[in-house]
Design an enzyme around this catalytic site. Structure first.
Site, short mmCIF file in Angstrom:
data_model
loop_
_atom_site.label_atom_id
_atom_site.label_comp_id
_atom_site.label_asym_id
_atom_site.label_seq_id
_atom_site.Cartn_x
_atom_site.Cartn_y
_atom_site.Cartn_z
N ASP A 109 -12.51 16.35 28.59
CA ASP A 109 -11.81 17.59 28.24
C ASP A 109 -10.33 17.38 27.96
O ASP A 109 -9.68 16.49 28.49
CB ASP A 109 -11.99 18.66 29.33
CG ASP A 109 -11.65 18.16 30.73
OD1 ASP A 109 -11.75 16.95 30.99
OD2 ASP A 109 -11.29 18.99 31.59
N GLU A 176 -12.97 17.78 33.93
CA GLU A 176 -12.21 17.13 35.00
C GLU A 176 -10.95 17.90 35.31
O GLU A 176 -10.52 17.96 36.47
CB GLU A 176 -11.88 15.69 34.58
CG GLU A 176 -11.21 14.86 35.69
CD GLU A 176 -9.70 15.08 35.79
OE1 GLU A 176 -9.14 14.92 36.91
OE2 GLU A 176 -9.07 15.41 34.77
N GLU A 177 -10.34 18.49 34.28
CA GLU A 177 -9.08 19.20 34.48
C GLU A 177 -9.24 20.46 35.33
O GLU A 177 -8.27 20.96 35.89
CB GLU A 177 -8.45 19.56 33.13
CG GLU A 177 -8.08 18.37 32.27
CD GLU A 177 -6.99 17.49 32.88
OE1 GLU A 177 -6.39 17.88 33.90
OE2 GLU A 177 -6.75 16.40 32.33
N HIS A 419 -0.02 15.08 30.90
CA HIS A 419 0.03 16.54 30.81
C HIS A 419 1.27 17.05 30.07
O HIS A 419 1.42 18.24 29.90
CB HIS A 419 -0.09 17.21 32.19
CG HIS A 419 -1.45 17.09 32.79
ND1 HIS A 419 -2.08 18.14 33.41
CD2 HIS A 419 -2.30 16.05 32.88
CE1 HIS A 419 -3.27 17.73 33.85
NE2 HIS A 419 -3.42 16.46 33.53
#
Length: 453
Positions: A109, A176-177, A419
């Site tokens: 993702d 996963e995020e 990020h």
């Protein structure tokens, strides 16, 4: 989206302490057939695949096209591929005689971040998240490199079936995020519908590590991560007459201060623990005492015992502060602990030692460095937190060249972190080929035929 914000902070916090200069690790193994093949494959296939993934990110549990492309890549290699596991996850299986079963994982993702890297293949994509909110999307956490290296390792292993024996299980994991993808795949029968792994291995590209360097942490590497909401009740009124109210801001402030005693005075100083109040929301106007306040906490630990101690302590402090302020039990704060949490990542020491020996044999001892554990979170931890207790190992691969890191340091700046809208590996070939080689080499070692050296 609270989980998404939490794991973003976790990634930003992953400042591993060992960050040596990038090394010419290519010189260690010399003219190596595996390394040569990976370099050639990057030029002819993996570079285009990486740029495709980078330019076409999808949000958590929305990775439909991403999963389809990853599935196609692995199906073409001869893997038996199942799609839609844990919503959008994929599982690819190849059996190659008797031997252990090894699972390799890549997460898929992207993040709701507007890309500002300036790359020719930068993402221009927007996507709608699970709340129905539309956002720009980019692979700001390098999951595109993870998928590319997984395919790269798979391509090399398929070319070398005479060098290994056993079963490969490759997974493309969603979300996963959000910290929810691994548990979604497990609950959808990952370990029942498919061959049960004897070992699980994964990696993560990280911006603060120089390209050419791999870091690892044996034992506890990352933390339990819990999200807690405290809804503080009060009795509102006029700000000029506080004696006629029960001020929830005052009460919430007392709770915030008291929470700090959990780490400083209740948890052993030898046990890592964090209680952070990340948000304090209350009130609407200068002269109005509201009737409620809302605290949002992130709670970090390693062991299950300390986790329970912290969560129980939060509930106790909230209730007892309310009692001391004269509220009735019906008015005590409501403490909500998110059911879905990220368990601590524990790297099996024996598996870590074996994998590190293999990687050092290829890249040199100075390029594979033990680092310090951190309080960030990673849901790869879920795969060893089942009844099967499967040995698990995750390592980190450098994502920024030493020259770039030095340039930022010389200017008194910090380079973009995972990020960040400005982060993408500035030498993707170096990051991806090293990760590919590491994953393939570890797999070849674990699946080495019985009796081979």
């Amino acid at each position: 989206m609270k989980r998404q914000l939490m794991t973003a902070a976790a990634a930003l916090a992953l400042t591993l302490s060992a960050q040596p200069a990038a090394l010419a690790y290519q010189d260690v193994a010399g003219d190596d057939a595996l390394r040569t093949a990976i370099a050639a494959d990057y030029e002819t296939h993996l570079e285009d695949l990486y740029q495709h993934f980078h330019a076409n990110p999808e949000l958590s549990f929305r990775e439909v096209e991403t999963a389809a492309r990853l599935a196609s890549e692995l199906r073409t290699l001869g893997f038996e591929v199942t799609e839609g596991v844990g919503q959008t996850g994929i599982v690819a299986v190849m059996e190659n005689g008797d031997g252990p079963t090894l699972m390799l994982r890549a997460d898929m993702d992207g993040l709701p971040v507007p890309e500002q890297t300036g790359l020719d293949y930068a993402s221009q994509v927007t996507g709608t998240d699970l709340r129905g909110v539309e956002n720009p999307v980019m692979h700001a956490c390098a999951h595109d490199t993870h998928m590319t290296a997984l395919v790269g390792a798979a391509r090399q292993l398929v070319e070398r079936t005479d060098e290994w024996s056993g079963t490969l299980v490759l997974i493309g994991q969603p979300a996963e995020e959000l910290g929810e993808g691994a548990v979604a795949m497990i609950e959808d029968g990952l370990f029942e519908r498919f061959p049960l792994p004897d070992f699980n291995v994964s990696f993560h590209t990280f911006s603060a590590i120089p390209t050419g360097t791999i870091t690892y942490v044996p034992g506890f590497a990352m933390a339990n991560v819990d999200s807690v909401d405290i809804h503080v009740q009060g009795r509102g009124g006029h700000g000029a007459y506080p004696h006629t109210t029960k001020d929830p801001i005052y009460l919430a402030s007392q709770i915030v201060v008291s929470l700090q005693s959990l780490v400083s005075r209740e948890v052993s100083p030898l046990e890592p623990a964090v209680v952070t109040v990340g948000a304090f929301n209350a009130g609407t106007k200068h002269n109005i005492i509201s009737d409620g306040a809302h605290l949002q906490l992130t709670v970090r630990s390693y062991t299950d015992e300390v986790r329970e101690q912290l969560l129980t302590g939060i509930q106790r402090i909230a209730a007892n502060q309310a009692a001391s302020y004269g509220l009735t039990p019906e008015e005590y704060p409501r403490v909500e602990i998110e059911e879905t949490y990220t368990p601590a990542l524990f790297n099996n020491p024996d598996l870590a030692a074996r994998a590190v020996e293999t990687m050092r044999g290829r890249f040199g001892a100075e390029a594979v460095v033990e680092a310090s554990p951190v309080m960030g979170g990673e849901d790869f931890s879920r795969y060893h937190r089942t009844e099967h207790n499967i040995p698990t190992f995750m390592f980190w691969v450098g994502g920024t060249t030493q020259a770039t890191l030095d340039d930022y340091t010389a200017r008194g700046l910090v380079p973009p972190s995972n990020h960040s809208p400005f982060f993408a590996p500035d030498d993707p070939e170096g990051s991806i080929t090293q990760a590919t080689e590491a994953m393939a080499a570890v797999a070849l070692d674990i699946l080495a035929p019985s009796g081979s050296e």
